[in-house]
Design a protein around this motif. Structure first.
Motif, PDB file in Angstrom:
ATOM      1  N   ALA A 114     -20.120  27.151  -3.251  1.00  0.00           N
ATOM      2  CA  ALA A 114     -19.437  26.587  -5.329  1.00  0.00           C
ATOM      3  C   ALA A 114     -18.863  25.829  -4.962  1.00  0.00           C
ATOM      4  O   ALA A 114     -18.808  24.592  -5.716  1.00  0.00           O
ATOM      5  CB  ALA A 114     -19.093  27.796  -5.740  1.00  0.00           C
ATOM      6  N   ARG A 115     -17.992  25.022  -3.621  1.00  0.00           N
ATOM      7  CA  ARG A 115     -17.552  23.731  -3.937  1.00  0.00           C
ATOM      8  C   ARG A 115     -17.666  23.319  -2.428  1.00  0.00           C
ATOM      9  O   ARG A 115     -17.784  23.273  -1.618  1.00  0.00           O
ATOM     10  CB  ARG A 115     -16.016  24.279  -4.183  1.00  0.00           C
ATOM     11  N   TYR A 116     -17.492  22.057  -2.717  1.00  0.00           N
ATOM     12  CA  TYR A 116     -17.539  20.480  -1.406  1.00  0.00           C
ATOM     13  C   TYR A 116     -16.794  19.569  -1.623  1.00  0.00           C
ATOM     14  O   TYR A 116     -16.493  19.299  -2.379  1.00  0.00           O
ATOM     15  CB  TYR A 116     -19.498  20.077  -2.125  1.00  0.00           C
ATOM     16  N   PHE A 117     -16.331  18.989  -0.053  1.00  0.00           N
ATOM     17  CA  PHE A 117     -15.239  18.485  -0.564  1.00  0.00           C
ATOM     18  C   PHE A 117     -16.419  17.052   1.473  1.00  0.00           C
ATOM     19  O   PHE A 117     -16.348  18.081   2.843  1.00  0.00           O
ATOM     20  CB  PHE A 117     -14.361  19.205   0.066  1.00  0.00           C
ATOM     21  N   GLY A 118     -16.024  16.386   0.565  1.00  0.00           N
ATOM     22  CA  GLY A 118     -16.394  15.603   1.993  1.00  0.00           C
ATOM     23  C   GLY A 118     -15.643  14.180   1.910  1.00  0.00           C
ATOM     24  O   GLY A 118     -15.216  13.486   0.865  1.00  0.00           O
ATOM     25  N   LEU A 119     -16.049  13.153   3.008  1.00  0.00           N
ATOM     26  CA  LEU A 119     -15.773  12.345   3.485  1.00  0.00           C
ATOM     27  C   LEU A 119     -16.267  11.077   4.317  1.00  0.00           C
ATOM     28  O   LEU A 119     -16.832  11.293   4.527  1.00  0.00           O
ATOM     29  CB  LEU A 119     -14.156  12.189   3.925  1.00  0.00           C
ATOM     30  N   LEU A 120     -16.455   9.591   3.313  1.00  0.00           N
ATOM     31  CA  LEU A 120     -17.354   9.023   3.698  1.00  0.00           C
ATOM     32  C   LEU A 120     -16.710   8.068   4.411  1.00  0.00           C
ATOM     33  O   LEU A 120     -15.925   7.130   4.386  1.00  0.00           O
ATOM     34  CB  LEU A 120     -18.264   8.075   3.542  1.00  0.00           C
ATOM     35  N   SER A 121     -16.366   7.540   6.193  1.00  0.00           N
ATOM     36  CA  SER A 121     -15.693   6.262   6.232  1.00  0.00           C
ATOM     37  C   SER A 121     -16.305   4.636   6.419  1.00  0.00           C
ATOM     38  O   SER A 121     -17.478   4.733   7.397  1.00  0.00           O
ATOM     39  CB  SER A 121     -15.093   6.340   8.103  1.00  0.00           C
ATOM     40  N   LEU A 122     -16.300   4.176   5.890  1.00  0.00           N
ATOM     41  CA  LEU A 122     -17.508   2.927   5.949  1.00  0.00           C
ATOM     42  C   LEU A 122     -16.530   1.477   7.215  1.00  0.00           C
ATOM     43  O   LEU A 122     -15.042   1.280   7.186  1.00  0.00           O
ATOM     44  CB  LEU A 122     -16.953   2.141   4.880  1.00  0.00           C
ATOM     45  N   ARG A 123     -17.064   0.906   7.944  1.00  0.00           N
ATOM     46  CA  ARG A 123     -16.951  -0.030   9.223  1.00  0.00           C
ATOM     47  C   ARG A 123     -16.555  -1.431   7.910  1.00  0.00           C
ATOM     48  O   ARG A 123     -16.788  -1.357   7.236  1.00  0.00           O
ATOM     49  CB  ARG A 123     -17.805  -0.353   9.630  1.00  0.00           C
ATOM     50  N   SER A 124     -15.211  -1.847   7.822  1.00  0.00           N
ATOM     51  CA  SER A 124     -14.750  -3.142   7.549  1.00  0.00           C
ATOM     52  C   SER A 124     -15.614  -4.335   8.782  1.00  0.00           C
ATOM     53  O   SER A 124     -14.290  -4.637   9.070  1.00  0.00           O
ATOM     54  CB  SER A 124     -13.673  -3.090   6.927  1.00  0.00           C
ATOM     55  N   PRO A 125     -15.778  -5.237   7.795  1.00  0.00           N
ATOM     56  CA  PRO A 125     -15.999  -6.677   8.675  1.00  0.00           C
ATOM     57  C   PRO A 125     -15.559  -7.372   8.946  1.00  0.00           C
ATOM     58  O   PRO A 125     -14.773  -9.079   9.610  1.00  0.00           O
ATOM     59  CB  PRO A 125     -17.269  -6.585   8.522  1.00  0.00           C
ATOM     60  N   ASP A 126     -14.110  -7.245   7.918  1.00  0.00           N
ATOM     61  CA  ASP A 126     -13.149  -8.306   7.226  1.00  0.00           C
ATOM     62  C   ASP A 126     -12.020  -7.716   8.164  1.00  0.00           C
ATOM     63  O   ASP A 126     -10.666  -8.774   8.293  1.00  0.00           O
ATOM     64  CB  ASP A 126     -12.260  -7.887   6.206  1.00  0.00           C
ATOM     65  N   GLY A 127     -11.953  -6.330   8.984  1.00  0.00           N
ATOM     66  CA  GLY A 127     -10.473  -6.589   9.117  1.00  0.00           C
ATOM     67  C   GLY A 127      -9.980  -4.960  10.062  1.00  0.00           C
ATOM     68  O   GLY A 127     -11.377  -4.068  10.119  1.00  0.00           O
ATOM     69  N   GLU A 128      -9.097  -4.261  11.567  1.00  0.00           N
ATOM     70  CA  GLU A 128      -9.287  -3.563  12.065  1.00  0.00           C
ATOM     71  C   GLU A 128      -8.926  -1.763  10.679  1.00  0.00           C
ATOM     72  O   GLU A 128      -8.111  -1.904  11.713  1.00  0.00           O
ATOM     73  CB  GLU A 128      -7.677  -3.607  13.401  1.00  0.00           C
ATOM     74  N   TYR A 129      -9.638  -1.532  10.306  1.00  0.00           N
ATOM     75  CA  TYR A 129      -9.719  -0.288   9.487  1.00  0.00           C
ATOM     76  C   TYR A 129     -10.990  -0.061   8.882  1.00  0.00           C
ATOM     77  O   TYR A 129     -11.936  -0.619   8.487  1.00  0.00           O
ATOM     78  CB  TYR A 129      -8.391  -0.691   8.573  1.00  0.00           C
ATOM     79  N   ALA A 130     -10.566   0.978   8.475  1.00  0.00           N
ATOM     80  CA  ALA A 130     -11.852   1.820   7.218  1.00  0.00           C
ATOM     81  C   ALA A 130     -11.750   1.762   6.040  1.00  0.00           C
ATOM     82  O   ALA A 130     -10.740   2.279   5.955  1.00  0.00           O
ATOM     83  CB  ALA A 130     -12.016   2.187   8.229  1.00  0.00           C
TER      84      ALA A 130
END
Length: 238
Positions: free
Chosen positions: A64-80
């Motif tokens: 009945a319940r959904y939880f999610g995370l999507l991580s995106l690559r950042s071209p402008d720094g060392e972080y997501a």
């Protein structure tokens, strides 16, 4: 990314998400399949040129319940950058989409980030969601550039011990760190656990986040205050 599961949800592969049944609509409630929320995000992110490098999905035992995370690559720094998602078929909460450098999604219904949009399950939800998503995703490139410029400024500004001490005291007064964490931050400032370069605001920033591992993610507002103190520090030592 921070997807916390301790209230009954279990992490699943995306293929398993496809198999979760969607209940029939009623006059007042129009459920949206969990996987359709994910697919909408994938399409919208791809349309604006963003690359998804990591995904995590979870559902409760009854689906009945959904939880999610999507991580995106950042071209402008060392972080997501991170996008948090949640959806329900049992009317417990609306469709939710969260974006930020710090996103916290928990199956106990905590849902926090720099930007959060929510949409009730109505007949117009599917039609209106793409526009709402665009409001979050479209400014992403600008925010990435601004964050990269901020981190570059942190790295290039020399910082004396006295100014670092003053900033740590400001972080204590602002509630970012408590009195027990002050020695940890001081230790990481003087003898860091990782190579954060010379004594700069960048090293201090990492000393704080390292000492607060987990707590910053659970309270994204901390990040805002932390940046405010470090930004002010950079201005004073120019």
């Amino acid at each position: 990314m921070t997807l916390i599961l301790h209230a009954g949800a279990t992490e699943v592969a995306y293929d398993e998400l496809l198999a979760v049944a969607t209940p029939p609509r009623t006059l007042s409630h129009v459920p949206v399949a969990h996987h359709e929320i994910v697919e909408l995000m994938r399409y919208s992110l791809g349309f604006y040129g963003h690359e998804i490098v990591e995904e995590h999905h979870a559902v409760t035992e009854d689906g009945a319940r959904y939880f999610g995370l999507l991580s995106l690559r950042s071209p402008d720094g060392e972080y997501a950058d991170t996008l948090g998602l949640r959806n329900s078929h049992d009317k417990k909460f609306p469709i939710g989409i969260a974006f930020g450098s710090r996103v916290f999604v928990c199956d106990n219904l905590a849902f926090q980030a720099d930007h959060v949009i929510k949409r009730k399950h109505t007949a117009n939800a599917k039609r209106e969601l793409p526009g709402l998503v665009a409001e979050v995703v479209e400014p992403l490139n600008t925010e990435r550039r601004q964050q990269a410029e901020r981190f570059l400024r942190y790295r290039k500004t020399a910082l004396a011990d006295e100014m670092a001490d003053h900033a740590i005291l400001s972080l204590y007064r602002s509630g970012v760190i408590n009195i027990q964490r002050v020695p940890n931050v001081m230790e990481q400032w003087q003898t860091p656990a990782h190579d954060w370069g010379d004594k700069t605001p960048w090293r201090l920033f990492n000393a704080v986040t390292f000492s607060l591992t987990g707590r910053v993610a659970e309270n994204p507002a901390m990040t805002t205050v932390l940046h405010r103190v470090i930004d002010g520090l950079c201005k004073r030592v120019r």
